[in-house]
Structures are given as structure tokens and as C-alpha cells.
Design an enzyme around this catalytic site. Structure first.
Site, PDB file in Angstrom:
ATOM      1  N   GLU A 281      -9.232 -10.005  -8.110  1.00  0.00           N
ATOM      2  CA  GLU A 281      -8.318  -8.776  -7.752  1.00  0.00           C
ATOM      3  C   GLU A 281      -7.156  -9.005  -8.663  1.00  0.00           C
ATOM      4  O   GLU A 281      -6.716  -8.027  -9.169  1.00  0.00           O
ATOM      5  CB  GLU A 281      -8.020  -8.860  -6.330  1.00  0.00           C
ATOM      6  CG  GLU A 281      -9.176  -8.635  -5.391  1.00  0.00           C
ATOM      7  CD  GLU A 281      -8.982  -8.860  -3.964  1.00  0.00           C
ATOM      8  OE1 GLU A 281      -7.780  -9.185  -3.715  1.00  0.00           O
ATOM      9  OE2 GLU A 281      -9.643  -8.488  -3.263  1.00  0.00           O
TER      10      GLU A 281
ATOM     11  N   LYS B 210       0.664  -1.221  -0.092  1.00  0.00           N
ATOM     12  CA  LYS B 210      -0.038   0.001  -0.119  1.00  0.00           C
ATOM     13  C   LYS B 210       0.827   1.221  -0.039  1.00  0.00           C
ATOM     14  O   LYS B 210       2.176   1.138   0.323  1.00  0.00           O
ATOM     15  CB  LYS B 210      -0.795  -0.012   1.043  1.00  0.00           C
ATOM     16  CG  LYS B 210      -1.895  -1.047   0.987  1.00  0.00           C
ATOM     17  CD  LYS B 210      -3.045  -1.114   2.283  1.00  0.00           C
ATOM     18  CE  LYS B 210      -4.019  -2.166   2.143  1.00  0.00           C
ATOM     19  NZ  LYS B 210      -4.977  -1.966   3.297  1.00  0.00           N
TER      20      LYS B 210
ATOM     21  N   HIS C 295      -2.154  -5.115   1.426  1.00  0.00           N
ATOM     22  CA  HIS C 295      -3.487  -6.046   1.173  1.00  0.00           C
ATOM     23  C   HIS C 295      -3.297  -7.439   0.838  1.00  0.00           C
ATOM     24  O   HIS C 295      -2.272  -7.773   0.121  1.00  0.00           O
ATOM     25  CB  HIS C 295      -4.523  -5.180   0.078  1.00  0.00           C
ATOM     26  CG  HIS C 295      -5.405  -6.170  -0.565  1.00  0.00           C
ATOM     27  ND1 HIS C 295      -6.490  -5.930   0.143  1.00  0.00           N
ATOM     28  CD2 HIS C 295      -5.539  -6.971  -1.556  1.00  0.00           C
ATOM     29  CE1 HIS C 295      -7.469  -6.975  -0.551  1.00  0.00           C
ATOM     30  NE2 HIS C 295      -6.690  -7.440  -1.534  1.00  0.00           N
TER      31      HIS C 295
ATOM     32  N   TYR D 210     -12.319  -1.407  -3.474  1.00  0.00           N
ATOM     33  CA  TYR D 210     -12.914  -1.415  -2.299  1.00  0.00           C
ATOM     34  C   TYR D 210     -14.334  -1.147  -2.300  1.00  0.00           C
ATOM     35  O   TYR D 210     -14.974  -0.964  -1.145  1.00  0.00           O
ATOM     36  CB  TYR D 210     -12.152  -0.458  -1.430  1.00  0.00           C
ATOM     37  CG  TYR D 210     -10.803  -0.941  -0.773  1.00  0.00           C
ATOM     38  CD1 TYR D 210     -10.652  -2.142  -0.136  1.00  0.00           C
ATOM     39  CD2 TYR D 210      -9.600  -0.312  -1.300  1.00  0.00           C
ATOM     40  CE1 TYR D 210      -9.308  -2.434   0.178  1.00  0.00           C
ATOM     41  CE2 TYR D 210      -8.121  -0.556  -0.958  1.00  0.00           C
ATOM     42  CZ  TYR D 210      -8.146  -1.839  -0.171  1.00  0.00           C
ATOM     43  OH  TYR D 210      -7.125  -2.191   0.336  1.00  0.00           O
TER      44      TYR D 210
END
Ligand code: ATP
Ligand code: MG
Length: 142
Positions: A128, A11, A117, A51
Site C-alpha cells: 500500500e 478518508k 484506513h 480495494y
């Protein structure tokens, strides 16, 4: 790909702090292999869509702002039982609750700025991975 691959993101907090190399080394040490990787600065739309499952949560706006605050590093990782193995390796969402030796205990700043993540199911890992990579970007399993 079920069971073999998972999707991770280093991140923006960890990437900006120059911790990407250490985090990758930590994961490689634990037997994860990088099968696709890129550095990118997410747009509002991309972070919001990634998200979307959290859209109704009180932290959603702040999370999207954080995830668009600078470059991040999505990667496809390979290991047997990759999803569960990576969830264990990264530790609890809040670094204060994370086990010793986990990525978040070692490298995260806070519950939101938590360094990394990891997909939470094989189905989400597939979804994803497709969010960030074309099938041809992912190196085939051994
Ligand atoms: P990730 O999905 O990033 O692997 P996670 O599954 O541990 O993390 P989720 O509950 O899916 O956590 O939340 C997604 C992300 O939203 C967290 O990683 C964190 O950055 C942020 N987040 C979660 N809960 C909070 C909270 N209470 N306050 C602020 N940010 C939060
Ligand atoms: Mg999650």
C-alpha cells in the site's frame, strides 16, 4: 520497512470535515511519526485497485464511490510495531463497536464512512505504501 512502517489514509469523510489535523495530532501524540504524506482525489480505477481484495463484497461499489467522493490523505507512519499499533489506535471498522479513545470512535461517521484506513499486515503496508509513494518519498527510519 517491516515492523516499522504502516500506511494510513485519512478518508474523504474526515478530510472534508476538516478533521485531518486533529487525527494527525492524535496519532503523533501516540508516538506515530509522519514519514510521507500527500493529499489526492482518487480516481475510480485507483480506488477500485486499492480495494480490489473486497471486489466480491456487497459494499465494494459503495466503498469505491465513497473513496472517490473527495480528497483523501495517504500517509506512511513510523512506529515500532506500526501495523498492530495503528490497528489498535484506529479501533473497530464500525465506530459503534470501536473502543473509547480510538480514532474511529472519536471521528468516524459510520461503518463505511469510518475516517481512516490502516494496513492489516506488514506485507500489505509495503504494498500500500508503494501504491501511493515512491521509495524516495518516504523519510528513512531513525
Ligand atoms: P480499512 O481496510 O479501511 O483499514 P478495516 O480493515 O477495518 O478498514 P475492511 O473489512 O478491510 O475494514 O473494509 C474496508 C473498508 O470498507 C472499511 O474500512 C469500510 O470503509 C468499508 N466497509 C467494510 N465493511 C463494510 C460494510 N459492511 N458496509 C459498508 N462499508 C463497509
Ligand atoms: Mg482492511
Amino acid at each position: 520497512m517491516a515492523g516499522t512502517y504502516t500506511l494510513t489514509i485519512i478518508k474523504p469523510d474526515a478530510f472534508a470535515a476538516g478533521k485531518a489535523g486533529k487525527i494527525i495530532a492524535h496519532l503523533e501524540q501516540q508516538g506515530f511519526r509522519v514519514r510521507a504524506a500527500r493529499v489526492m482525489h482518487l480516481s475510480q480505477d485507483q480506488a477500485g485497485e486499492f480495494y480490489a481484495v473486497h471486489r466480491e463484497r456487497p459494499f465494494y461499489g459503495s466503498l469505491v464511490k465513497f473513496m472517490t467522493s473527495g480528497p483523501c490523505m495517504p500517509m506512511v507512519l513510523e512506529k515500532d510495531n506500526a501495523v498492530a499499533a495503528l490497528r489498535t489506535a484506529i479501533g473497530a471498522t464500525d465506530p459503534a463497536q470501536a473502543d473509547a479513545g480510538t480514532v474511529r470512535k472519536l471521528y468516524a461517521e459510520s461503518k463505511e464512512r469510518n475516517a481512516i484506513h490502516a494496513s492489516d499486515s506488514d506485507e500489505n503496508a509495503e504494498r500500500e505504501a508503494r501504491f501511493f509513494f515512491a521509495e524516495s518519498d518516504v523519510i528513512a527510519a531513525r
